[in-house]
Scaffold this motif. Structure first.
Motif, short mmCIF file in Angstrom:
data_model
loop_
_atom_site.label_atom_id
_atom_site.label_comp_id
_atom_site.label_asym_id
_atom_site.label_seq_id
_atom_site.Cartn_x
_atom_site.Cartn_y
_atom_site.Cartn_z
N ALA A 1 -3.25 -2.64 2.80
CA ALA A 1 -4.10 -3.30 1.81
C ALA A 1 -3.22 -3.94 0.75
O ALA A 1 -2.26 -3.34 0.29
CB ALA A 1 -5.03 -2.29 1.16
N GLN B 1 0.83 -1.21 0.00
CA GLN B 1 0.00 0.00 0.00
C GLN B 1 0.87 1.26 0.00
O GLN B 1 0.63 2.20 -0.75
CB GLN B 1 -0.91 -0.02 1.23
N ILE C 1 -8.81 5.71 3.24
CA ILE C 1 -8.91 4.37 3.84
C ILE C 1 -7.62 4.04 4.58
O ILE C 1 -6.56 3.93 3.97
CB ILE C 1 -9.18 3.29 2.75
N VAL D 1 -5.56 1.35 6.60
CA VAL D 1 -5.49 -0.10 6.82
C VAL D 1 -4.30 -0.36 7.74
O VAL D 1 -3.18 0.04 7.45
CB VAL D 1 -5.31 -0.86 5.49
N ASN D 2 -4.59 -1.02 8.86
CA ASN D 2 -3.52 -1.25 9.83
C ASN D 2 -2.65 -2.44 9.45
O ASN D 2 -2.99 -3.20 8.54
CB ASN D 2 -4.12 -1.50 11.23
N ARG E 1 -14.18 0.06 -0.47
CA ARG E 1 -14.51 0.56 0.88
C ARG E 1 -14.90 2.02 0.89
O ARG E 1 -15.41 2.52 1.89
CB ARG E 1 -13.34 0.27 1.83
N MET F 1 -9.63 -1.25 -1.62
CA MET F 1 -9.68 0.06 -0.95
C MET F 1 -10.76 0.92 -1.57
O MET F 1 -11.51 1.62 -0.87
CB MET F 1 -8.32 0.76 -1.05
#
Ligand code: CTP
Ligand SMILES: C[C@](O)(CO)[C@H](O)COP(=O)(O)O
Length: 248
Positions: free
Chosen positions: A200, A93, A193, A195-196, A209, A206
């Motif tokens: 992603a 990502q 978005i 994302v931890n 979402r 993504m």
């Protein structure tokens, strides 16, 4: 000029900063040889074969941009294709985001293509570009699955895992790249978005979402991702067959 009347200009971003842990020890995956040529060079050529792509941004390993630039200079591309090289990040990502940040202001749509999918045919690339230029904000090439898929309750490695269900296979698709996007749509997804953890692994996910509809066009079995050692064996065989049968 309004957005509708702006001429289309499509770039390809190739995240190539991964280590290739699943492929086993060795150089970063994108730099490993396929038919004697680095996998990344095949991926860049695959994008440059599309007449719609005038710029390719390669996202190199964080400390490898100079090496990648040198490598690409040794493997010329069609004159119409410009190539930029930028350093990537710790996750796919982050690497894609670094590539997007390098795009010039006149780019309207973008392809995101894994360096690890070196053999995608140009017809697949062109059908993704065409769907985006026809107005789809997000397009993924994908194939129906050959295997039945089970949803399981993940257990400890080696232990049997209880099955939770069997999704209807006719509704499932295995997603490939290049994924194509209206640039503003993808930038919005990357900006909004979070994302931890590992981030992603799929840009279309993504965009989904953010509430935008993603559409699928037919993928190609030769657009498979080189992930594990057996994939490299298959890629060598596909490339050898191409070299024997056409002017590849
Ligand atoms: N930090 C990262 C991680 C991945 N990628 C790129 O994303 C693509 C798809 O990732 P994958 O095939 O999973 O590559 P790796 O992350 O290198 O593989 P592994 O998980 O086995 O280490 C690859 O072209 C890879 O170079 C990237 O640019 N930056
Ligand atoms: C983008 C992708 O190639 C679509 O199949 C895939 O999601 C990459 O995932 P990976 O975990 O980096 O292999």
């Amino acid at each position: 000029m309004s957005d509708e009347s702006r001429p289309h200009r499509t770039a390809a971003v190739i995240p190539a900063a991964g280590r290739g842990v699943r492929l086993g020890p060795g150089a970063p995956k994108a730099l490993r040889a396929l038919g004697g040529t680095p996998m990344l060079v095949h991926a860049v050529r695959a994008m440059a074969r599309s007449r719609a792509v005038s710029l390719v941004v390669v996202v190199a390993p964080p400390d490898g941009a100079a090496e990648v630039r040198h490598l690409l200079d040794e493997h010329p591309l069609p004159e119409r294709t410009d190539v930029l090289v930028v350093p990537g990040g710790d996750t796919r990502q982050e690497s894609v985001r670094a590539g997007l940040d390098a795009l010039p202001a006149d780019i309207t749509s973008v392809l995101i293509h894994d360096a690890a999918r070196p053999l995608v045919p140009v017809d697949t690339v062109d059908s993704v570009v065409e769907a985006v230029r026809d107005g789809a904000p997000a397009v993924v090439p994908a194939l129906p699955l050959a295997d039945t898929v089970k949803e399981v309750e993940p257990g400890r490695p080696g232990e049997p895992e209880p099955v939770l269900g069997t999704p209807e296979r006719s509704r499932l698709r295995a997603v490939q790249t290049p994924q194509g996007f209206d640039l503003k749509t993808l930038l919005h997804a990357h900006e909004t978005i979070a994302v931890n953890g590992e981030g992603a692994t799929d840009d279309a996910g993504m965009v989904e979402r953010t509430g935008v509809t993603v559409v699928v066009v037919p993928g190609h079995e030769e657009a498979f991702k080189v992930t594990r050692p057996l994939d490299l064996v298959l890629a060598e065989a596909v490339l050898a067959r191409r070299r024997a049968t056409d002017a590849y």
